[in-house]
Enzyme design. Structure first.
Site, PDB file in Angstrom:
ATOM      1  N   SER A  16      36.561  14.195  60.780  1.00  0.00           N
ATOM      2  CA  SER A  16      37.002  14.781  62.039  1.00  0.00           C
ATOM      3  C   SER A  16      35.867  15.573  62.704  1.00  0.00           C
ATOM      4  CB  SER A  16      38.238  15.646  61.765  1.00  0.00           C
ATOM      5  OG  SER A  16      38.917  15.978  62.934  1.00  0.00           O
ATOM      6  N   ASP A  40      43.662   5.916  65.867  1.00  0.00           N
ATOM      7  CA  ASP A  40      43.563   7.341  65.559  1.00  0.00           C
ATOM      8  C   ASP A  40      43.781   8.141  66.842  1.00  0.00           C
ATOM      9  OD1 ASP A  40      42.811   9.918  64.823  1.00  0.00           O
ATOM     10  OD2 ASP A  40      40.918   9.318  63.907  1.00  0.00           O
ATOM     11  N   HIS A  53      44.576   9.857  60.661  1.00  0.00           N
ATOM     12  CA  HIS A  53      43.344  10.610  60.870  1.00  0.00           C
ATOM     13  C   HIS A  53      42.815  11.033  59.502  1.00  0.00           C
ATOM     14  CE1 HIS A  53      40.531  13.086  63.049  1.00  0.00           C
ATOM     15  NE2 HIS A  53      40.928  14.195  62.420  1.00  0.00           N
TER      16      HIS A  53
END
Length: 532
Positions: free
Chosen positions: A211, A431, A460
């Site tokens: 991320s 995502d 994710h």
């Protein structure tokens, strides 16, 4: 970028002892300045899940322009290597900004194949200002306490209430941490990573980030390309959209995932009794939202809190059965207690969450310029809302303190790089938190990188989550540096895992969601709960 409200896992200290860091034996990681290595003193801090975990801390400059000036403390964790073949430290980061990485070290070390993990010291860290690092920021405790104003500013009074909240948070940060805020940003965190490298006595590091951690890793690689040995980026931030544009794009992707959840509920109408038409199921969800805006469930779950409960479903479909069950209980049985329990277990913000949000805003508001004219925010977010209403205004208010932030903004880092060894990228096509184009863009900017795509995947954080195809590429790369090479946009394609099935007890009124959420929290989903 909008972060979910799930609580990060924490490492509980159960043992005390001391171990001095051993300089890396692998030539690729062995520092010429081994005196630095003695600066890290490891203590046993194993948990039930990760019994071999060790903890330590290092001191770094608050301002790297003044290396002899004020120091701050970074908290570290590691699972030490056990194999004769040692490939150096593998730094891991779960994202955020504001996510704690201490538990992630244990998760990564235990989730990789044993023979692969054994070759690395898997090192987690709390970035500056986060968790057990000191000082740990908490600008305004209880900022997310319910019931908040409706996120959709349908009247001037509601808009003013939300604006006043955002301004008050920015002002509280500026008043409480005036001397610290200028140094809470991605570039400073990257310099911290290089200080960790020096303290570990390593010439180069290996890095694995999820991320926001993908942007962190790409910026480290830009500033210190000669110190990167291996680089893995999973669920990739678009580095060209930092950060206002990235949030706008995120809104459309989350709306799409919310619709996917509605379609999944419609598919299991025999279980949830909410209808077989996804559009009509979605209409019932918005009717529930409107009702809660007028009368919050249990005096706790209003419209904004309902969004908080369902946003994690956009991060990972493991939440879907619990969310569907709670939704059905409210619509079919007028069960407000289920919503309150879902909020407590999925969305409520505790002190750790307050800290995470304080760092989230501090980094994002400092990293790049944001519109200072609220009219621009109003225009842009109403335009998004017309097409993708689910998270548009919730996300806008989450980031709104940046319109009033007390520090000047920096310029985003251009991460384009042709000086790296092979880099391995992972991205799911659907995502929501870091939309697919971000992975494609990062692939283009990092020359020689390889992109592994999870086709149809909407979760994710996709590696080490049960997809053997993805994990095969990860293990091969960490073992030998081998990456796949393809002729298209993607160098390799893996199919997504099947969507979840309804819980066996889904037809009953949910007395608690704790067991379902606990199952989520014990995996990467829980660790990345606050990730971008």
């Amino acid at each position: 970028m909008r972060r979910s409200a799930a609580v990060l896992c924490g490492a509980t200290v159960v043992l005390a002892g001391t171990l001095t860091a051993v300089p890396a034996s692998a030539s690729a990681s062995h520092s010429a300045n081994t005196a630095q290595a003695t600066k890290v003193t490891w203590k046993k801090c194993g948990t039930e899940d990760y019994p071999t975990l060790q903890c330590a801390s290092v001191k770094v400059p608050l301002d790297y322009a003044k290396p002899q000036g004020k120091k701050i403390t970074l908290a570290l964790s590691r699972v030490p290597h056990t194999a004769k073949k040692y490939q150096g430290p593998l730094l891991v980061n779960p994202g955020g900004p504001g996510g704690s990485g201490l538990t992630l070290a244990g998760f990564v070390a235990s989730s990789l194949p044993k023979e692969v993990a054994a070759q690395y010291d898997v090192v987690g860290f709390d970035p500056r200002g986060v968790g057990k690092s000191q000082p740990a920021l908490d600008c305004k405790p209880g900022y997310f306490n319910p019931v908040r104003p409706d996120s959709v500013p349908s009247t001037p009074a509601i808009e003013k209430a939300n604006l006043d909240r955002a301004k008050s948070f920015a002002q509280a940060c500026g008043k409480k941490y005036a001397d610290v805020l200028p140094y809470i940003n991605t570039v400073s965190a990257v310099k911290d990573m290089d200080s960790i490298r020096k303290a570990l006595g390593a010439k180069k590091i290996n890095y694995f980030g999820y991320s926001y951690g993908t942007y962190l890793g790409a910026v480290y690689a830009k500033l210190y390309p000669e110190r990167v040995r291996r680089l893995v980026l999973d669920s990739i931030v678009d580095p060209t959209g930092v950060w206002y544009d990235a949030n706008i794009k995120q809104d459309y992707a989350f709306d799409k995932r919310h619709k996917a959840l509605m379609a999944w509920i419609a598919k299991y109408n025999s279980t949830y009794k909410l209808g077989t038409d996804p559009a009509k199921v979605e209409a019932k969800w918005y009717a529930m939202r409107a009702a809660l805006a007028k009368k919050p469930a249990g005096g706790k779950v209003g419209a904004s809190e309902l969004e908080d409960i369902f946003i994690p479903g956009g991060y990972n479909n493991a939440y879907w059965p619990t969310l569907a069950q709670t939704f059905a209980a409210y619509v079919n049985k007028k069960d407000t207690a289920a919503l309150v329990k879902a909020y407590d277990n999925i969305a409520a913000i505790d002190a750790s969450g307050d800290n995470g949000y304080s760092i989230y805003t501090s980094v994002q508001c400092r990293d790049a310029s944001w519109p200072r004219d609220w009219n621009q925010w109003r225009k842009d977010n109403w335009a998004v809302y017309e097409k993708a209403p689910f998270m548009a205004w919730n996300n806008a208010w989450y980031n709104a303190p940046c319109a009033f932030w007390p520090t000047k903004s920096l310029k985003p880092v251009n991460v384009a790089n042709a000086k790296l060894p092979p880099v391995l990228l992972f991205q799911a096509t659907d995502d929501a938190a870091t939309p697919y184009q971000g992975g494609v863009t990062m692939h283009r900017l990092l020359k020689g990188s390889s992109l592994v795509v999870e086709q149809g995947g909407g979760n994710h954080g996709i590696t080490l989550s049960g997809n053997a195809c993805l994990d095969k590429h990860l293990a091969a790369y960490l073992t030998s540096g081998k990456v796949p090479h393809g002729s298209g946009v993607a160098d390799a394609v893996c199919q997504k895992l099947p969507d979840p099935k309804p819980q066996a007890s889904a037809q009953k009124t949910p007395s608690t969601t704790q067991s379902a959420v606990a199952a989520v929290g014990n995996t990467l989903r829980g660790i990345l709960g606050s990730g971008v």
